[in-house]
Structure formats: C-alpha cells, structure tokens
Design a protein around this motif. Structure first.
Motif, PDB file in Angstrom:
ATOM      1  N   GLU A 180       1.017  -1.171   0.075  1.00  0.00           N
ATOM      2  CA  GLU A 180       0.136  -0.247   0.116  1.00  0.00           C
ATOM      3  C   GLU A 180       0.913   1.220  -0.131  1.00  0.00           C
ATOM      4  OE1 GLU A 180      -3.210   0.030  -0.258  1.00  0.00           O
ATOM      5  OE2 GLU A 180      -3.484  -2.013  -0.098  1.00  0.00           O
ATOM      6  N   PRO A 181       0.439   2.334  -0.580  1.00  0.00           N
ATOM      7  CA  PRO A 181       1.127   3.386  -0.333  1.00  0.00           C
ATOM      8  C   PRO A 181       1.752   3.923   1.106  1.00  0.00           C
ATOM      9  CG  PRO A 181      -0.889   3.880  -1.898  1.00  0.00           C
ATOM     10  CD  PRO A 181      -0.979   2.518  -0.958  1.00  0.00           C
ATOM     11  N   GLY A 182       3.056   4.097   0.894  1.00  0.00           N
ATOM     12  CA  GLY A 182       3.761   4.394   2.102  1.00  0.00           C
ATOM     13  C   GLY A 182       4.338   3.184   2.845  1.00  0.00           C
ATOM     14  N   ASP A 183       4.035   2.146   2.449  1.00  0.00           N
ATOM     15  CA  ASP A 183       4.950   0.874   3.023  1.00  0.00           C
ATOM     16  C   ASP A 183       6.236   1.032   2.801  1.00  0.00           C
ATOM     17  OD1 ASP A 183       2.667  -0.320   3.776  1.00  0.00           O
ATOM     18  OD2 ASP A 183       2.518  -1.687   2.345  1.00  0.00           O
ATOM     19  N   LEU A 184       7.236   0.354   3.304  1.00  0.00           N
ATOM     20  CA  LEU A 184       8.699   0.416   3.405  1.00  0.00           C
ATOM     21  C   LEU A 184       9.260  -1.015   2.658  1.00  0.00           C
ATOM     22  CD1 LEU A 184      11.592   1.652   4.003  1.00  0.00           C
ATOM     23  CD2 LEU A 184      11.140   0.212   6.279  1.00  0.00           C
ATOM     24  N   ILE A 185       9.970  -0.484   1.727  1.00  0.00           N
ATOM     25  CA  ILE A 185      10.572  -1.761   1.028  1.00  0.00           C
ATOM     26  C   ILE A 185      11.974  -1.534   1.154  1.00  0.00           C
ATOM     27  CG2 ILE A 185      10.783  -2.818  -1.285  1.00  0.00           C
ATOM     28  CD1 ILE A 185       7.960  -2.858  -0.208  1.00  0.00           C
ATOM     29  N   LEU A 186      12.851  -2.444   1.246  1.00  0.00           N
ATOM     30  CA  LEU A 186      14.131  -2.524   1.350  1.00  0.00           C
ATOM     31  C   LEU A 186      14.815  -2.860  -0.119  1.00  0.00           C
ATOM     32  CD1 LEU A 186      14.781  -3.726   5.039  1.00  0.00           C
ATOM     33  CD2 LEU A 186      14.451  -1.579   4.357  1.00  0.00           C
ATOM     34  N   HIS A 187      15.963  -2.589  -0.031  1.00  0.00           N
ATOM     35  CA  HIS A 187      16.864  -2.735  -1.111  1.00  0.00           C
ATOM     36  C   HIS A 187      18.325  -2.729  -1.189  1.00  0.00           C
ATOM     37  CE1 HIS A 187      17.814   1.412  -1.929  1.00  0.00           C
ATOM     38  NE2 HIS A 187      16.657   1.685  -1.528  1.00  0.00           N
ATOM     39  N   GLU A 188      19.372  -3.258  -1.865  1.00  0.00           N
ATOM     40  CA  GLU A 188      20.666  -3.072  -1.656  1.00  0.00           C
ATOM     41  C   GLU A 188      20.975  -1.693  -1.980  1.00  0.00           C
ATOM     42  OE1 GLU A 188      21.144  -7.519  -3.888  1.00  0.00           O
ATOM     43  OE2 GLU A 188      20.685  -5.515  -5.001  1.00  0.00           O
ATOM     44  N   SER A 189      21.933  -1.279  -1.174  1.00  0.00           N
ATOM     45  CA  SER A 189      22.162   0.376  -1.272  1.00  0.00           C
ATOM     46  C   SER A 189      22.394   0.699  -2.710  1.00  0.00           C
ATOM     47  CB  SER A 189      23.328   0.871  -0.420  1.00  0.00           C
ATOM     48  OG  SER A 189      24.449  -0.127  -0.825  1.00  0.00           O
ATOM     49  N   LEU A 190      23.170   0.179  -3.521  1.00  0.00           N
ATOM     50  CA  LEU A 190      23.003   0.426  -4.925  1.00  0.00           C
ATOM     51  C   LEU A 190      22.461  -0.844  -5.601  1.00  0.00           C
ATOM     52  CD1 LEU A 190      27.035   1.296  -5.555  1.00  0.00           C
ATOM     53  CD2 LEU A 190      24.923   2.853  -4.920  1.00  0.00           C
ATOM     54  N   THR A 191      21.496  -0.346  -6.595  1.00  0.00           N
ATOM     55  CA  THR A 191      20.629  -1.308  -7.286  1.00  0.00           C
ATOM     56  C   THR A 191      19.979  -0.652  -8.651  1.00  0.00           C
ATOM     57  OG1 THR A 191      19.085  -3.090  -6.893  1.00  0.00           O
ATOM     58  CG2 THR A 191      18.297  -0.950  -6.030  1.00  0.00           C
ATOM     59  N   GLN A 205       7.980   4.005   0.543  1.00  0.00           N
ATOM     60  CA  GLN A 205       9.069   4.217   0.766  1.00  0.00           C
ATOM     61  C   GLN A 205      10.132   3.046   0.542  1.00  0.00           C
ATOM     62  OE1 GLN A 205       9.130   5.858   5.124  1.00  0.00           O
ATOM     63  NE2 GLN A 205       7.062   5.077   4.679  1.00  0.00           N
ATOM     64  N   SER A 206      11.413   3.678   0.252  1.00  0.00           N
ATOM     65  CA  SER A 206      12.361   2.757   0.094  1.00  0.00           C
ATOM     66  C   SER A 206      13.753   3.029   0.856  1.00  0.00           C
ATOM     67  CB  SER A 206      12.952   2.517  -1.163  1.00  0.00           C
ATOM     68  OG  SER A 206      13.508   3.815  -1.942  1.00  0.00           O
ATOM     69  N   GLN A 207      14.248   2.084   1.313  1.00  0.00           N
ATOM     70  CA  GLN A 207      15.478   2.313   2.072  1.00  0.00           C
ATOM     71  C   GLN A 207      16.777   1.142   1.745  1.00  0.00           C
ATOM     72  OE1 GLN A 207      15.119   2.533   6.281  1.00  0.00           O
ATOM     73  NE2 GLN A 207      17.138   2.333   6.934  1.00  0.00           N
ATOM     74  N   GLY A 208      17.778   1.832   1.516  1.00  0.00           N
ATOM     75  CA  GLY A 208      18.914   0.991   1.202  1.00  0.00           C
ATOM     76  C   GLY A 208      19.687   0.181   2.357  1.00  0.00           C
ATOM     77  N   VAL A 209      20.167  -0.987   1.994  1.00  0.00           N
ATOM     78  CA  VAL A 209      21.105  -1.638   3.092  1.00  0.00           C
ATOM     79  C   VAL A 209      22.330  -1.858   2.458  1.00  0.00           C
ATOM     80  CG1 VAL A 209      20.958  -3.696   4.405  1.00  0.00           C
ATOM     81  CG2 VAL A 209      18.846  -2.656   3.764  1.00  0.00           C
ATOM     82  N   PRO A 210      23.461  -1.469   3.012  1.00  0.00           N
ATOM     83  CA  PRO A 210      24.739  -1.921   2.349  1.00  0.00           C
ATOM     84  C   PRO A 210      25.175  -3.308   2.089  1.00  0.00           C
ATOM     85  CG  PRO A 210      24.783  -0.683   4.588  1.00  0.00           C
ATOM     86  CD  PRO A 210      23.423  -0.876   4.558  1.00  0.00           C
ATOM     87  N   VAL A 211      25.922  -3.563   1.181  1.00  0.00           N
ATOM     88  CA  VAL A 211      26.200  -4.830   0.533  1.00  0.00           C
ATOM     89  C   VAL A 211      27.833  -4.860   0.768  1.00  0.00           C
ATOM     90  CG1 VAL A 211      26.605  -6.139  -1.480  1.00  0.00           C
ATOM     91  CG2 VAL A 211      24.457  -4.718  -1.147  1.00  0.00           C
ATOM     92  N   VAL A 413      24.303   6.357 -10.185  1.00  0.00           N
ATOM     93  CA  VAL A 413      23.129   6.237 -10.928  1.00  0.00           C
ATOM     94  C   VAL A 413      22.021   4.974 -10.272  1.00  0.00           C
ATOM     95  CG1 VAL A 413      22.102   5.196 -13.102  1.00  0.00           C
ATOM     96  CG2 VAL A 413      24.167   6.965 -13.238  1.00  0.00           C
ATOM     97  N   PHE A 414      22.891   4.340  -9.378  1.00  0.00           N
ATOM     98  CA  PHE A 414      22.283   3.006  -8.783  1.00  0.00           C
ATOM     99  C   PHE A 414      21.766   3.444  -7.414  1.00  0.00           C
ATOM    100  CE2 PHE A 414      25.085   1.686 -12.174  1.00  0.00           C
ATOM    101  CZ  PHE A 414      24.194   0.831 -13.146  1.00  0.00           C
ATOM    102  N   ALA A 415      21.898   4.602  -7.138  1.00  0.00           N
ATOM    103  CA  ALA A 415      21.513   4.844  -5.523  1.00  0.00           C
ATOM    104  C   ALA A 415      20.113   5.672  -5.682  1.00  0.00           C
ATOM    105  CB  ALA A 415      22.571   5.814  -5.126  1.00  0.00           C
ATOM    106  N   SER A 416      19.436   5.328  -4.511  1.00  0.00           N
ATOM    107  CA  SER A 416      18.204   5.940  -4.384  1.00  0.00           C
ATOM    108  C   SER A 416      18.154   7.294  -4.436  1.00  0.00           C
ATOM    109  CB  SER A 416      17.632   5.634  -2.987  1.00  0.00           C
ATOM    110  OG  SER A 416      16.530   6.525  -2.764  1.00  0.00           O
ATOM    111  N   PRO A 417      17.306   7.997  -5.176  1.00  0.00           N
ATOM    112  CA  PRO A 417      17.168   9.539  -5.082  1.00  0.00           C
ATOM    113  C   PRO A 417      17.192  10.142  -3.940  1.00  0.00           C
ATOM    114  CG  PRO A 417      15.751   8.407  -6.841  1.00  0.00           C
ATOM    115  CD  PRO A 417      16.077   7.472  -5.898  1.00  0.00           C
ATOM    116  N   ASN A 418      16.745   9.512  -2.879  1.00  0.00           N
ATOM    117  CA  ASN A 418      16.508   9.990  -1.536  1.00  0.00           C
ATOM    118  C   ASN A 418      17.809   9.837  -0.750  1.00  0.00           C
ATOM    119  OD1 ASN A 418      13.790  10.375  -2.169  1.00  0.00           O
ATOM    120  ND2 ASN A 418      13.264   8.475  -1.825  1.00  0.00           N
TER     121      ASN A 418
END
Length: 461
Positions: A180-191, A205-211, A413-418
């Motif tokens: 749903e809008p506002g949910d948090l999704i995690l991803h690799e810090s560069l992806t 919402q998205s948040q990066g996790v270091p690799v 280029v592979f980093a989150s805009p935020n």
C-alpha cells in the motif's frame, strides 16, 4: 568479389575432432568472416574445390554452407555461388562505444528469430491462437516454459509461469500487489534504477541496505526490521547490479530466516547475466512461499523481445496475474511464441556458447587494459564494477570517457534518489559493441583515457 581465401586443413581437423565435420567447417568459415579473412560479398570456394582440399564429401560442404546461410553469415546466389553476407567491415571510428547499456551483442540471435518468424508464418492455426486475448499465455506456452525451467533445475510444476513484458513489469506488479502507499521496501544500497521508478510510481518508501562481499549486510538488515514494519526486500543475489557481488549461501539462508521472523517477502531478481558456470538455482526453489522470482531473456538473448517471467507464491499467483492484467490487459504472447521457437532450435545453444566465449574475451581484454595501469575491477557476467581511487572522481572520469566517445555509468546512478551515494566508481558493461571489432575500438579508447588519467594523477575533484 572473387574468393582469395584458403582454408586451413590443420585448423579444420582440430575443430572436427569435437564435432561433426559440417559443423566444424561452418565454424572455420565463421571464424574467417569474424577475423576479416573473408570480406563482405566475397565468394566462398566452390563446394567441390573445398571438399577436395579438406578430403571431405561434397555433401559435407553443402551442409556447412546451408548452416552458414541459416546463421546469416552467407547467402547463395543462384548459378553464381555462395557469398559472405555478414558485414564486419563497418567503420567504428566515429561511433559511440556503448559500455553503459547492459545488453548482449548480436551473434546470431537475429537469424534465430528470423527463422522462428518464418516457421510461425506458415502455421495459420497457431497464428490464429496468438491473435486472441490470453490472460496468461496459451496452454502450450505454460507447458513449454515450465518444462524449460525444470530442465534448468527449477521445479515449478504446481505454479503458473507468470508472463510479463520484461522483469521491470514483474517488479512493478509484485510491489503493486504486495504494498500500500507508504509501505517500506528495502533494497541493496546500490541497485537497478527501475526499482526506484516503480517505488516512486506506487508511492512507496524505500531504504537501502549496504552490501559487503557476501551480500547484503545482515546486521543492518535486522536492525531496520527491529524498528520498522518492512513489507519486502528487493535483491539481485546471483549477480548484484552494479557491484557484481554474488551472495553466499549463508547470507541467503540468513535473509530467508529473517523474512520469516519479521514477516517480509523477498523479491529475487535473476535478470542479470551469469556465465553458465556461475549461475545458481534461485532462492525461490527453497522458499516458494516467501520469494517472488523475477527473470527474463533480456540479458541472455535479446532485450527488445520483452519476454520476462515470474514465479510467485501460490497464494499470490492470481493477484499478480490480475495486476499484470490491469496494466496491459494481456501480455502479447507472440513474443513468447517466438522465444519458445528460438529455445527449441538447434542454433540457440550454439549462440549461447558463442556469447559466453565473447564475454570471456571481453572480460580478459578489459581486465588486461585496466591492469596495465595498475587498476583493478570486479568482473561478473556482462558487468564490470571499477572502484576508483580517492583522487579520481567518478564524474570526472566518466567525462573523460565521454570525450573519447565511450559511454559508461557512474555508480551514483544506482543509488536511491533519496540517499547520498558515498561509493566512487564506474560500471562498464561489455555487450554494447555489437561486434568484436567495435569492442576492440572501445578498448583502444579506454586505454587512451587510462593513460591520460595517470599522466594527470594530480587531479582531485
């Protein structure tokens, strides 16, 4: 143009030691064309002459020439002989060397698709079936692609193969169904940047996790899960883009355990190209209730066909299919029909072997060039990740490449805009130049840039 090419009997015998003679001869002539020993529109030797020279039958030469024509290397002119039709004499001096787009060079895929189109055009019944709406493919498509996955070791007999217009649509469909809008999704810090576009469109919402060298940072992952409600994590474990890390089995098992503990799903993207010895069975195989498996033929055959596929947990299958349905009513199955016919052809595996050999050549050439100037990079599949020393800024380096007509990607280029990208580096891809000659031009240009970088080693941006 008359023929001036003289085949090597010794080379032919070496090739014939491991394959039928007609295939060995076809490979010998292919190599001569690729290495410009045979030029565009040059006539091949008369079949009887070549048969006598190599001590083989006239029929063997005929089969070799027919095979070369199927592969798009030659064409027969009635009453005039057989001529080279593949043009490797194009000038690359002013063409852009595209080492930014992750694609495969064309090494026979177009000929395979041409024959698939030709065979399809001769079947009115099957064409008629493809011209009707089908929510998730025809029964023969479902059976074929399930069997094909099973041959690769992916057992999915109880699941539908969910067809998509590339893995990007698969990512969007999964996130749309799960979140749903506002949910948090995690991803690799560069992806993969397309992931961020999907999140933005869905207001997630998205948040990066270091690799690290083993995959995603498990301590950081659990720390985020302890203080946030995480709906899903998006990972590329077989070949992480752009770092080229391949997740360890221990890291994958730990992610799976954390997904059960904190009740989040795993989106496993297996799009990125792996050489056959490096590809591993998906995590989905171990946990089909927690993992959404995304893949496509874009990096293995052709991106333009837009043939992606997905395996989803059984409880989510129909919802994912409905999400795809809402986006495009139904995915065009003509492309999947063509891809199916391509996979069934004898030439598909041959082209795959040629692509692997070409990628190995390109990896070795770029690594040698970087090493010549004291640089190292991480190589895996089509991508090359070059972490730059502190005194070289990635945007400055990318600009130097662009000045030499070489396109590359900076790692931000592979980093989150935020989020701020603190990693300084360049990602090359190896498949953009369509021919060996075009790639060699790119290597020459890269060599010029590296030489200049060392001369101007006082540059700090």
């Amino acid at each position: 143009m008359d023929t001036i090419w003289h085949s090597s009997k010794d080379q032919f015998l070496r090739l014939a030691a491991s394959q039928p003679k007609y295939m060995a001869l076809a490979e010998l002539i292919e190599q001569a064309i690729e290495h410009k020993q045979l030029a565009y529109d040059q006539r091949l030797p008369a079949q009887r002459v070549l048969a006598d020279l190599l001590h083989i039958t006239h029929g063997t030469v005929t089969r070799a020439y027919d095979l070369l024509e199927q592969r798009g290397y030659v064409r027969a002119k009635l009453g005039a002989g057989t001529y080279v039709s593949k043009n490797n004499s194009l000038h690359h001096d002013m063409q852009i060397s595209d080492l930014a787009a992750s694609v495969q060079p064309l090494m026979g895929q177009e000929s395979i698709i041409a024959r698939a189109m030709q065979s399809l055009s001769q079947s009115q019944t099957e064409l008629g079936e493809l011209l009707t709406y089908k929510l998730n493919g025809l029964p023969r498509h479902q059976k074929f692609y399930r069997d094909w996955l099973l041959q690769r070791g992916v057992a999915c007999e109880q699941h539908e193969v969910i067809f998509t217009q590339g893995a990007q649509q698969g990512i969007y469909s999964c996130l749309s169904a799960l979140c749903e809008p506002g949910d948090l999704i995690l991803h690799e810090s560069l992806t993969y940047p397309g992931f961020f576009r999907a999140c933005k469109s869905l207001k997630l919402q998205s948040q990066g996790v270091p690799v690290n060298s083993q995959g995603i940072d498990l301590d950081k992952l659990e720390s985020i899960c302890q203080s946030n409600m995480v709906k899903a994590i998006y990972i590329t474990p077989n070949c992480q883009n752009p770092t080229n890390v391949q997740y360890s089995d221990e890291t994958l098992q730990a992610i799976l355990a954390l997904s059960r503990k904190y009740h989040f799903f795993i989106l496993e993207d297996d799009v990125n190209y792996c050489l056959s010895e490096n590809w591993r069975l998906p995590l989905w195989q171990q946990a089909p209730d927690r993992v959404f498996y995304l893949a496509s033929f874009s990096k293995y055959f052709s991106g333009g066909l837009r043939t992606g596929y997905m395996l989803a947990p059984l409880l989510w299958q129909q919802q994912i299919i409905a999400t795809v349905h809402a986006q495009c009513w139904s995915v065009s199955m003509t492309n999947f029909e063509l891809m199916m016919r391509a996979l069934q052809s004898k030439e598909y595996q041959y082209v795959q072997v040629k692509l692997e050999d070409e990628i190995r050549y390109r990896q070795a050439a770029l690594e040698k060039t970087l090493n010549r100037y004291g640089f190292e990079a991480v190589f895996f599949g089509l991508n090359v990740c070059w972490y730059l020393p502190a005194h070289l800024n990635m945007h400055y380096v990318a600009a130097q490449f662009k000045a030499q007509l070489v396109e590359v990607r900076t790692l931000d280029v592979f980093a989150s805009p935020n989020e701020v990208c603190e990693i300084n580096g360049i990602r090359f891809t190896l498949g953009g130049p369509t021919t060996r000659a075009a790639f060699d031009v790119a290597i020459t240009r890269i060599d010029t840039v590296l030489k200049e970088l060392l001369i101007r080693n006082d540059v700090v941006i």
